[in-house]
Design an enzyme around this catalytic site. Structure first.
Site, PDB file in Angstrom:
ATOM      1  N   CYS A 102      41.949  48.939  34.653  1.00  0.00           N
ATOM      2  CA  CYS A 102      41.958  50.001  33.419  1.00  0.00           C
ATOM      3  C   CYS A 102      42.429  51.270  33.912  1.00  0.00           C
ATOM      4  O   CYS A 102      43.786  51.500  34.027  1.00  0.00           O
ATOM      5  CB  CYS A 102      40.500  50.306  32.939  1.00  0.00           C
ATOM      6  SG  CYS A 102      40.604  50.963  31.396  1.00  0.00           S
TER       7      CYS A 102
ATOM      8  N   HIS B 155      39.131  45.019  31.179  1.00  0.00           N
ATOM      9  CA  HIS B 155      38.054  44.963  32.453  1.00  0.00           C
ATOM     10  C   HIS B 155      37.544  43.636  32.581  1.00  0.00           C
ATOM     11  O   HIS B 155      36.696  43.237  32.064  1.00  0.00           O
ATOM     12  CB  HIS B 155      36.869  45.879  31.831  1.00  0.00           C
ATOM     13  CG  HIS B 155      37.016  47.172  31.744  1.00  0.00           C
ATOM     14  ND1 HIS B 155      36.622  48.156  32.977  1.00  0.00           N
ATOM     15  CD2 HIS B 155      37.410  48.085  30.977  1.00  0.00           C
ATOM     16  CE1 HIS B 155      36.997  49.309  32.811  1.00  0.00           C
ATOM     17  NE2 HIS B 155      37.475  49.461  31.504  1.00  0.00           N
TER      18      HIS B 155
ATOM     19  N   GLU C 236      35.969  42.128  34.931  1.00  0.00           N
ATOM     20  CA  GLU C 236      34.657  42.096  35.686  1.00  0.00           C
ATOM     21  C   GLU C 236      33.678  41.649  34.437  1.00  0.00           C
ATOM     22  O   GLU C 236      32.763  41.240  34.778  1.00  0.00           O
ATOM     23  CB  GLU C 236      34.446  43.497  36.212  1.00  0.00           C
ATOM     24  CG  GLU C 236      34.126  44.748  35.545  1.00  0.00           C
ATOM     25  CD  GLU C 236      35.160  45.587  35.028  1.00  0.00           C
ATOM     26  OE1 GLU C 236      36.392  44.989  35.079  1.00  0.00           O
ATOM     27  OE2 GLU C 236      35.201  46.741  34.924  1.00  0.00           O
TER      28      GLU C 236
END
Ligand code: GLN
Length: 538
Positions: free
Chosen positions: A379, A505, A507
Site C-alpha cells: 500500500c 493489503h 496480509e
C-alpha cells in the site's frame, strides 16, 4: 440456533480471541459451518479512525468494513472470510438506535438500554446466524466481566440463553491464574471470583479455560472445578505455549470440541486436526533464521501490523524458515540509513498514513533497489517505491505523493478522483476487495498463478497515470491494474531479484493454513531462489 458465547475474567489482554478462534478451528475441522461476531463496549463506530498504537491494526474485510483486529484472528483460524456483520461496537449499535429513534420507529416509547439496546444485540446475533447458514456461531464479548461498559452485552447474551435454551446457547469463560513467586504456586482465587461475577449476572459457565504463564497442574484444575461447579473435564488448561498455532491442537487434546458438541446437543463427528499438526511440524523444523526489516513508524506495538507479521511468519514456516522480524524506525533511517538496514535478508514496508518517516522509507527503497535486497511493499510502500524510482532513476528530483506535498510538480502518487471533495474520515477510503488483472509476463502472475486476483484495499491515494509512460519506458513494470486498466495495483522491477509492491493489503488474506503467495515468494527470494522475471533490455 447454536451459539457459543466467550467471556473473559480476571484481567484483560489474556487472549480471549485465541480461545474463540481455536474453538472455531476445532469445530470447523469437524465440518461445521462457523460464523463469529465480536461485540466491543467502546463508543467509536468502528476502529477505522483509531490509532494503531492504541488499538492495534485495523483489519479490513472483503466488504470493506474497518474492523477490530480480532476479526482477523478469527478469519485466520476458521479460514473463512467474515464481514462487517462480525464487528460490533456500542457506537455502531447506538448509531443504529438513534437513526431508528429519529425516524420515529420507537414512537411513543421510552428507548432503554436493557430492553431496546439488548434487543438490537440479540437481533444482530440471530439475524446473521440465519443469514450465514451457520451451524455454530461464536460470540465474543469484549473486555472483562465487571467492566461497566460491557454490562449490557453480558445481559444481552444472558437473555439469549434464557430465550433459546441451555442446549443452544453455551458459555465459555476464560480466566487467568497468576503465579505467586513467594509460594511458587498458581493461585485460583481471582478466577473463582470471576466466575462468581459471571454468576451474579445470571450466567453459569459451561466451560472454563484457564490461562497461566506456567504449566497448570491437575490439582489446580480440580480446585477450580470444585469451587466453581464447572465439571472437571470442562476445565481446560491453557498455559503459555511456544506458538499461538499450537493452541487449537492443545485444546482438542482435552477433547474440547467433543465437549462443546455434547453441550450443544450436536452430532459428534471426527475432528481432523492434521493440517494444524503439519503446521506445527513446520514450526518445529524451522531452524534456519532469516531476517526481515520492517520499516515503519508504529514500531512499539506488535499488534499494529499483526496480520502482516503473521503472514510473513507463516510463509516462513511453509519454507521451514524462522523469520526474525525487526522493526526499523523509518525516522531513524533518515539519520543513518545504510547502517540501520545492513544485514537483513529482506525489507518490508507496511501500509501507513501521514508524513512522519516518509523520507526514511524512500531511503530504504533506494537501499533495497541498489543492493538487490528482496523487497515487498504494501500500500503506502508501493507508493514509496514509485516515488523513489521517479527521484533516483527517472530524474524527477522532487517526485512525491500529493499526500505529503500537495502542491508538488511531480506527484507520481495523487489523490484518487472519487476521493476529491470527501471531508469526513470514518469509512470513506477505497475499502474492501477489488479485482485486479495481472500481466501474464510478470513476477506477480508467476506468484499468484492466475490472471485475475482480488485483494483488500484501504487507501485514498493512487499511482498518477500522467507518469505511467515515463515509468513504463524504463524497467519499472506495472504488472497489475484494475479491470478497466485505470488504477495501478501491482508494480515490480524487472532487473531486481524480487522487488514487488501492491496497492492492496495481501496480509488480510494470508491464513496460517494457506500462506499468501506474495509472502511465500518473498521468503523464497530471501532463500536465494531466482524470481526475477526478465532482465531489462537496455
Ligand atoms: N496513505 C496512503 C493512502 O491513503 C496509503 C494507505 C495505506 O498504506 N493503507 O493512499
Amino acid at each position: 440456533m447454536k451459539l457459543i458465547c466467550i467471556t473473559g475474567g480476571v484481567l484483560s489482554g489474556i487472549g480471549k480471541w485465541i480461545t474463540g478462534a481455536s474453538i472455531g478451528a476445532i469445530l470447523k475441522s469437524a465440518g461445521y459451518q462457523i460464523f463469529m461476531q465480536k461485540f466491543d463496549g467502546y463508543l467509536n463506530v468502528d476502529p477505522g479512525t483509531m490509532n494503531p498504537l492504541e488499538h492495534g491494526e485495523v483489519f479490513v474485510t472483503d466488504d470493506g468494513a474497518e474492523t477490530d483486529l480480532d476479526i482477523g484472528h478469527y478469519e485466520r483460524y476458521i479460514d473463512t472470510s467474515l464481514s462487517a456483520n462480525s464487528s460490533w461496537t456500542t457506537g455502531r449499535i447506538y448509531q443504529e438506535i438513534f437513526e431508528k429513534e429519529r425516524k420515529g420507529e420507537y414512537l411513543g416509547h421510552t428507548v432503554q438500554v436493557v430492553s431496546h439496546v439488548a434487543q438490537i444485540v440479540k437481533e444482530k446475533i440471530k439475524d446473521w446466524y440465519i443469514y450465514g447458514k451457520t451451524d455454530i456461531s461464536l460470540i465474543e464479548i469484549g473486555g472483562t466481566v465487571g467492566d461497566m461498559e460491557n454490562e449490557y452485552l453480558i445481559e444481552s447474551v444472558r437473555q439469549l440463553r434464557h430465550e433459546l435454551g441451555e442446549q443452544n446457547v453455551i458459555f465459555v469463560h476464560l480466566v487467568y491464574v497468576p503465579f505467586l513467586g513467594a509460594s511458587q504456586e498458581l493461585k485460583t482465587r481471582p478466577a473463582q471470583f470471576s466466575v462468581k461475577d459471571l454468576r451474579a449476572r445470571g450466567i453459569e459457565p459451561d466451560v472454563l479455560v484457564v490461562r497461566a504463564d506456567k504449566p497448570i497442574e491437575k490439582k489446580v484444575l480440580h480446585k477450580l472445578s470444585l469451587m466453581t461447579g464447572v465439571e472437571e473435564n470442562c476445565v481446560i488448561p491453557s498455559p503459555t505455549v511456544k506458538s499461538i498455532y499450537q493452541v487449537p491442537v492443545n485444546y482438542q487434546g482435552y477433547a474440547l470440541g467433543n465437549i462443546l458438541l455434547q453441550k450443544l446437543n450436536l452430532a459428534q463427528k471426527p475432528f481432523d486436526m492434521s493440517k494444524w499438526n503439519i503446521l506445527m511440524q513446520h514450526i518445529e523444523q524451522a531452524t534456519v533464521v532469516k531476517k526481515i526489516a520492517m520499516v515503519g513508524k508504529y514500531c512499539t506495538l506488535e499488534d499494529a501490523y499483526y496480520s502482516l507479521n503473521e503472514g510473513l511468519k507463516v510463509a516462513g514456516y511453509r519454507n521451514d524458515i524462522k523469520i526474525q522480524l525487526s522493526f526499523v524506525d523509518a525516522e531513524k533511517i533518515e539519520k543513518d540509513w545504510t547502517k540501520l538496514l545492513e544485514g537483513y535478508d529482506g525489507i518490508v514496508i507496511p501500509g501507513g498514513f501521514g508524513n512522519r518517516g516518509i523520507e526514511g522509507m524512500i531511503l530504504a527503497a533506494q537501499y533495497a533497489r541498489e543492493n538487490h535486497i528482496p523487497y515487498l511493499w504494501i500500500c503506502l510502500g508501493s507508493q514509496i517505491m514509485a516515488i523513489e524510482f521517479a527521484r533516483n532513476v527517472l530524474g524527477y528530483a522532487d517526485a512525491h505523493s500529493e499526500e505529503f506535498s500537495p502542491e508538488g510538480q511531480h506527484n507520481v502518487v495523487h489523490l484518487m478522483q472519487h476521493q476529491r471533495g470527501i471531508q469526513t474520515k470514518g469509512g470513506t477510503m477505497r475499502l474492501g476487495s477489488y479485482e485486479c488483472v495481472l500481466d501474464p509476463e510478470s513476477l506477480a502472475y508467476r506468484l499468484y498463478g492466475t490472471k485475475q486476483i482480488a485483494e483488500r484495499h484501504r487507501h485514498r491515494y493512487e499511482f498518477n497515470n500522467a507518469f505511467r509512460e515515463a515509468f513504463e519506458k524504463s524497467w519499472f513494470h506495472i504488472s497489475g491494474t484494475s479491470l478497466d486498466g485505470e488504477l495501478v495495483e501491482v508494480v515490480e522491477l524487472r532487473d531486481h531479484p524480487f522487488m514487488i509492491a501492491t496497492q492492496a493489503h495481501p496480509e488480510f488474506k494470508s491464513r496460517p493454513l494457506a500462506p499468501h503467495p506474495l509472502f511465500v515468494g518473498l521468503i523464497q527470494a530471501m532463500k536465494g531462489d531466482k524470481w526475477s522475471f526478465k532482465k531489462h533490455q537496455q
